[in-house]
Design a protein around this motif. Structure first.
Motif, PDB file in Angstrom:
ATOM      1  N   VAL A   1       0.819  -1.212   0.000  1.00  0.00           N
ATOM      2  CA  VAL A   1       0.000   0.000   0.000  1.00  0.00           C
ATOM      3  C   VAL A   1       0.848   1.254   0.000  1.00  0.00           C
ATOM      4  CG1 VAL A   1      -1.936  -1.143   1.131  1.00  0.00           C
ATOM      5  CG2 VAL A   1      -0.215  -0.020   2.528  1.00  0.00           C
ATOM      6  N   GLN A   2       2.129   1.130   0.357  1.00  0.00           N
ATOM      7  CA  GLN A   2       3.068   2.244   0.313  1.00  0.00           C
ATOM      8  C   GLN A   2       4.462   1.685   0.041  1.00  0.00           C
ATOM      9  OE1 GLN A   2       2.606   5.510   0.602  1.00  0.00           O
ATOM     10  NE2 GLN A   2       0.547   5.723   1.443  1.00  0.00           N
ATOM     11  N   TYR A   3       5.339   2.550  -0.490  1.00  0.00           N
ATOM     12  CA  TYR A   3       6.734   2.178  -0.719  1.00  0.00           C
ATOM     13  C   TYR A   3       7.567   3.350  -0.228  1.00  0.00           C
ATOM     14  CZ  TYR A   3      10.579  -0.310  -3.056  1.00  0.00           C
ATOM     15  OH  TYR A   3      11.738  -1.028  -3.327  1.00  0.00           O
ATOM     16  N   LEU A   4       8.240   3.170   0.913  1.00  0.00           N
ATOM     17  CA  LEU A   4       8.967   4.247   1.564  1.00  0.00           C
ATOM     18  C   LEU A   4      10.463   3.986   1.438  1.00  0.00           C
ATOM     19  CD1 LEU A   4       8.616   6.820   3.216  1.00  0.00           C
ATOM     20  CD2 LEU A   4       8.425   5.406   5.265  1.00  0.00           C
ATOM     21  N   VAL A   5      11.171   4.900   0.773  1.00  0.00           N
ATOM     22  CA  VAL A   5      12.593   4.715   0.479  1.00  0.00           C
ATOM     23  C   VAL A   5      13.449   5.309   1.603  1.00  0.00           C
ATOM     24  CG1 VAL A   5      14.449   5.227  -1.139  1.00  0.00           C
ATOM     25  CG2 VAL A   5      12.146   4.740  -2.001  1.00  0.00           C
ATOM     26  N   LYS A   6      14.374   4.496   2.123  1.00  0.00           N
ATOM     27  CA  LYS A   6      15.328   4.968   3.128  1.00  0.00           C
ATOM     28  C   LYS A   6      16.406   5.824   2.462  1.00  0.00           C
ATOM     29  CE  LYS A   6      15.084   0.566   5.695  1.00  0.00           C
ATOM     30  NZ  LYS A   6      15.911  -0.596   6.129  1.00  0.00           N
ATOM     31  N   PRO A   7      16.955   6.808   3.146  1.00  0.00           N
ATOM     32  CA  PRO A   7      16.520   7.310   4.461  1.00  0.00           C
ATOM     33  C   PRO A   7      15.351   8.271   4.302  1.00  0.00           C
ATOM     34  CG  PRO A   7      18.417   8.549   3.718  1.00  0.00           C
ATOM     35  CD  PRO A   7      18.169   7.492   2.666  1.00  0.00           C
ATOM     36  N   PHE A   8      14.591   8.465   5.364  1.00  0.00           N
ATOM     37  CA  PHE A   8      13.436   9.353   5.304  1.00  0.00           C
ATOM     38  C   PHE A   8      13.291  10.063   6.642  1.00  0.00           C
ATOM     39  CE2 PHE A   8      12.223   4.950   6.106  1.00  0.00           C
ATOM     40  CZ  PHE A   8      11.700   5.045   7.389  1.00  0.00           C
ATOM     41  N   THR A   9      12.558  11.164   6.635  1.00  0.00           N
ATOM     42  CA  THR A   9      12.322  11.937   7.848  1.00  0.00           C
ATOM     43  C   THR A   9      11.097  11.393   8.577  1.00  0.00           C
ATOM     44  OG1 THR A   9      10.872  13.509   6.721  1.00  0.00           O
ATOM     45  CG2 THR A   9      13.244  13.999   6.745  1.00  0.00           C
ATOM     46  N   PHE A  10      10.953  11.779   9.829  1.00  0.00           N
ATOM     47  CA  PHE A  10       9.753  11.394  10.571  1.00  0.00           C
ATOM     48  C   PHE A  10       8.504  11.976   9.917  1.00  0.00           C
ATOM     49  CE2 PHE A  10       6.572  12.574  13.825  1.00  0.00           C
ATOM     50  CZ  PHE A  10       6.143  11.285  14.153  1.00  0.00           C
ATOM     51  N   ALA A  11       8.619  13.197   9.381  1.00  0.00           N
ATOM     52  CA  ALA A  11       7.458  13.823   8.736  1.00  0.00           C
ATOM     53  C   ALA A  11       6.971  12.978   7.564  1.00  0.00           C
ATOM     54  CB  ALA A  11       7.821  15.228   8.261  1.00  0.00           C
ATOM     55  N   MET A  12       7.890  12.449   6.777  1.00  0.00           N
ATOM     56  CA  MET A  12       7.498  11.599   5.657  1.00  0.00           C
ATOM     57  C   MET A  12       6.895  10.281   6.149  1.00  0.00           C
ATOM     58  SD  MET A  12       9.824  10.283   2.438  1.00  0.00           S
ATOM     59  CE  MET A  12      10.145  11.985   1.947  1.00  0.00           C
ATOM     60  N   PHE A  13       7.506   9.710   7.167  1.00  0.00           N
ATOM     61  CA  PHE A  13       6.980   8.481   7.763  1.00  0.00           C
ATOM     62  C   PHE A  13       5.562   8.701   8.277  1.00  0.00           C
ATOM     63  CE2 PHE A  13       6.309   5.625  11.361  1.00  0.00           C
ATOM     64  CZ  PHE A  13       6.796   4.409  10.898  1.00  0.00           C
ATOM     65  N   ARG A  14       5.364   9.790   8.993  1.00  0.00           N
ATOM     66  CA  ARG A  14       4.038  10.095   9.538  1.00  0.00           C
ATOM     67  C   ARG A  14       3.010  10.281   8.427  1.00  0.00           C
ATOM     68  NH1 ARG A  14       4.202  15.355  12.849  1.00  0.00           N
ATOM     69  NH2 ARG A  14       4.554  16.164  10.728  1.00  0.00           N
ATOM     70  N   GLU A  15       3.399  10.956   7.357  1.00  0.00           N
ATOM     71  CA  GLU A  15       2.475  11.169   6.245  1.00  0.00           C
ATOM     72  C   GLU A  15       2.016   9.840   5.637  1.00  0.00           C
ATOM     73  OE1 GLU A  15       2.303  13.367   1.861  1.00  0.00           O
ATOM     74  OE2 GLU A  15       4.211  13.089   2.895  1.00  0.00           O
ATOM     75  N   ARG A  16       2.962   8.914   5.420  1.00  0.00           N
ATOM     76  CA  ARG A  16       2.617   7.629   4.831  1.00  0.00           C
ATOM     77  C   ARG A  16       1.722   6.814   5.762  1.00  0.00           C
ATOM     78  NH1 ARG A  16       4.561  10.123   1.190  1.00  0.00           N
ATOM     79  NH2 ARG A  16       6.059   9.363  -0.348  1.00  0.00           N
ATOM     80  N   LEU A  17       2.015   6.854   7.055  1.00  0.00           N
ATOM     81  CA  LEU A  17       1.202   6.093   8.004  1.00  0.00           C
ATOM     82  C   LEU A  17      -0.183   6.711   8.157  1.00  0.00           C
ATOM     83  CD1 LEU A  17       2.058   3.490   9.597  1.00  0.00           C
ATOM     84  CD2 LEU A  17       3.912   4.707   8.470  1.00  0.00           C
ATOM     85  N   GLU A  18      -0.299   8.024   8.087  1.00  0.00           N
ATOM     86  CA  GLU A  18      -1.608   8.667   8.133  1.00  0.00           C
ATOM     87  C   GLU A  18      -2.424   8.309   6.902  1.00  0.00           C
ATOM     88  OE1 GLU A  18      -0.794  12.789   8.674  1.00  0.00           O
ATOM     89  OE2 GLU A  18      -0.642  12.622  10.869  1.00  0.00           O
ATOM     90  N   GLN A  19      -1.752   8.224   5.759  1.00  0.00           N
ATOM     91  CA  GLN A  19      -2.446   7.794   4.542  1.00  0.00           C
ATOM     92  C   GLN A  19      -2.929   6.354   4.692  1.00  0.00           C
ATOM     93  OE1 GLN A  19       0.524   8.524   1.601  1.00  0.00           O
ATOM     94  NE2 GLN A  19       0.232  10.728   1.616  1.00  0.00           N
ATOM     95  N   HIS A  20      -2.100   5.516   5.312  1.00  0.00           N
ATOM     96  CA  HIS A  20      -2.527   4.129   5.513  1.00  0.00           C
ATOM     97  C   HIS A  20      -3.718   4.055   6.463  1.00  0.00           C
ATOM     98  CE1 HIS A  20      -2.419   0.374   7.946  1.00  0.00           C
ATOM     99  NE2 HIS A  20      -2.482  -0.132   6.731  1.00  0.00           N
ATOM    100  N   ARG A  21      -3.692   4.833   7.532  1.00  0.00           N
ATOM    101  CA  ARG A  21      -4.810   4.812   8.471  1.00  0.00           C
ATOM    102  C   ARG A  21      -6.098   5.271   7.794  1.00  0.00           C
ATOM    103  NH1 ARG A  21      -4.024   8.172  13.848  1.00  0.00           N
ATOM    104  NH2 ARG A  21      -4.092   9.872  12.329  1.00  0.00           N
ATOM    105  N   ALA A  22      -5.994   6.313   6.958  1.00  0.00           N
ATOM    106  CA  ALA A  22      -7.164   6.768   6.209  1.00  0.00           C
ATOM    107  C   ALA A  22      -7.667   5.683   5.269  1.00  0.00           C
ATOM    108  CB  ALA A  22      -6.814   8.029   5.418  1.00  0.00           C
ATOM    109  N   TYR A  23      -6.758   4.973   4.645  1.00  0.00           N
ATOM    110  CA  TYR A  23      -7.104   3.860   3.751  1.00  0.00           C
ATOM    111  C   TYR A  23      -7.880   2.786   4.508  1.00  0.00           C
ATOM    112  CZ  TYR A  23      -6.107  -0.517   1.222  1.00  0.00           C
ATOM    113  OH  TYR A  23      -6.196  -1.743   0.601  1.00  0.00           O
ATOM    114  N   ARG A  24      -7.435   2.431   5.707  1.00  0.00           N
ATOM    115  CA  ARG A  24      -8.125   1.414   6.499  1.00  0.00           C
ATOM    116  C   ARG A  24      -9.504   1.893   6.938  1.00  0.00           C
ATOM    117  NH1 ARG A  24      -5.944  -3.097   8.453  1.00  0.00           N
ATOM    118  NH2 ARG A  24      -7.375  -3.036  10.215  1.00  0.00           N
TER     119      ARG A  24
END
Length: 225
Positions: free
Chosen positions: A103-126
């Motif tokens: 459902v997402q593809y997150l490339v290392k390295p990344f910031t917490f802001a990017m991590f949070r954005e992807r996880l918020e998108q996943h929560r909205a998806y669920r």
């Protein structure tokens, strides 16, 4: 709570992901694996109290790859959500992971802001995916869009696809609610929630109805059409 399994062969990375998830609402780390075989075993056995809703999956591990883990899971009918978290970015691997349903593809390295954005998108998806009843075209678009970065989805200026999907799911589930009620339910500000509700009303998904509380100006409530 979204029960999450962390899979990575680097102990520091596991610690980082655990810390990041601990800073987000709605997620709970229920296990950690440092290899492909251990991850597969945990996911195949993930039922009941051992249920797993989401996997943060590394691609390269000493005893296998994330692609192989996903292939085995899908062959066994395991439909757990997967977010690939990896430094691997070659087109073939990305295509394979996408074809296997990440459902997402997150490339290392990344910031917490990017991590949070992807996880918020996943929560909205669920949240969007568990709404009851038949979905409209707009809801299907929101559901599919919520699992992808907001930059690829066209939404009104100043609004995010992830938040739009969350508000849509809440309004559809509740049937009728005010901006204040939606704000309390979603943990968002009343002003922000009202912008999403007004957008949905303008699109014809919600109906504006005055709610009277005795004397004084009525409050606007939003009813799902």
């Amino acid at each position: 709570m979204i029960r999450t399994l962390l899979v990575d062969d680097d102990a520091l990375t596991l610690e980082l992901h655990r810390d990041y998830l601990g800073r987000l609402e709605g997620y709970e780390v229920v296990g950690e694996c440092s290899g492909a075989r251990a991850a597969l075993n945990a996911l195949v056995a993930g039922t009941g109290d051992r249920r797993i809703d989401l996997v943060l999956l590394d691609v390269t591990m000493p005893d296998g790859t994330g692609v192989e883990v996903l292939r085995h899971l899908r062959a066994r009918g395991v439909t757990v959500d997967v977010i690939a978290v990896t430094a691997v970015r070659d087109a073939e691997t990305v295509h394979q992971m996408a074809a296997l349903g990440v459902v997402q593809y997150l490339v290392k390295p990344f910031t917490f802001a990017m991590f949070r954005e992807r996880l918020e998108q996943h929560r909205a998806y669920r949240e969007q995916s568990i709404a009851e009843g038949q979905a409209s075209q707009a809801e299907i678009d929101a559901l599919l869009g919520a699992s992808r970065p907001t930059g690829s989805i066209r939404v009104p200026k100043g609004l995010s696809q992830a938040s739009l999907a969350r508000v849509t799911a809440a309004a559809r589930t509740a049937g009728v609610l005010s901006a204040s009620e939606a704000a309390d339910l979603l943990g968002m500000s009343r002003v922000a929630v009202r912008r999403y509700l007004e957008h949905l009303a303008d699109e014809g998904r919600l109906e504006r109805v005055p709610r009277y509380h005795g004397r004084g100006r009525p409050e606007t409530e939003y009813r799902w059409r």
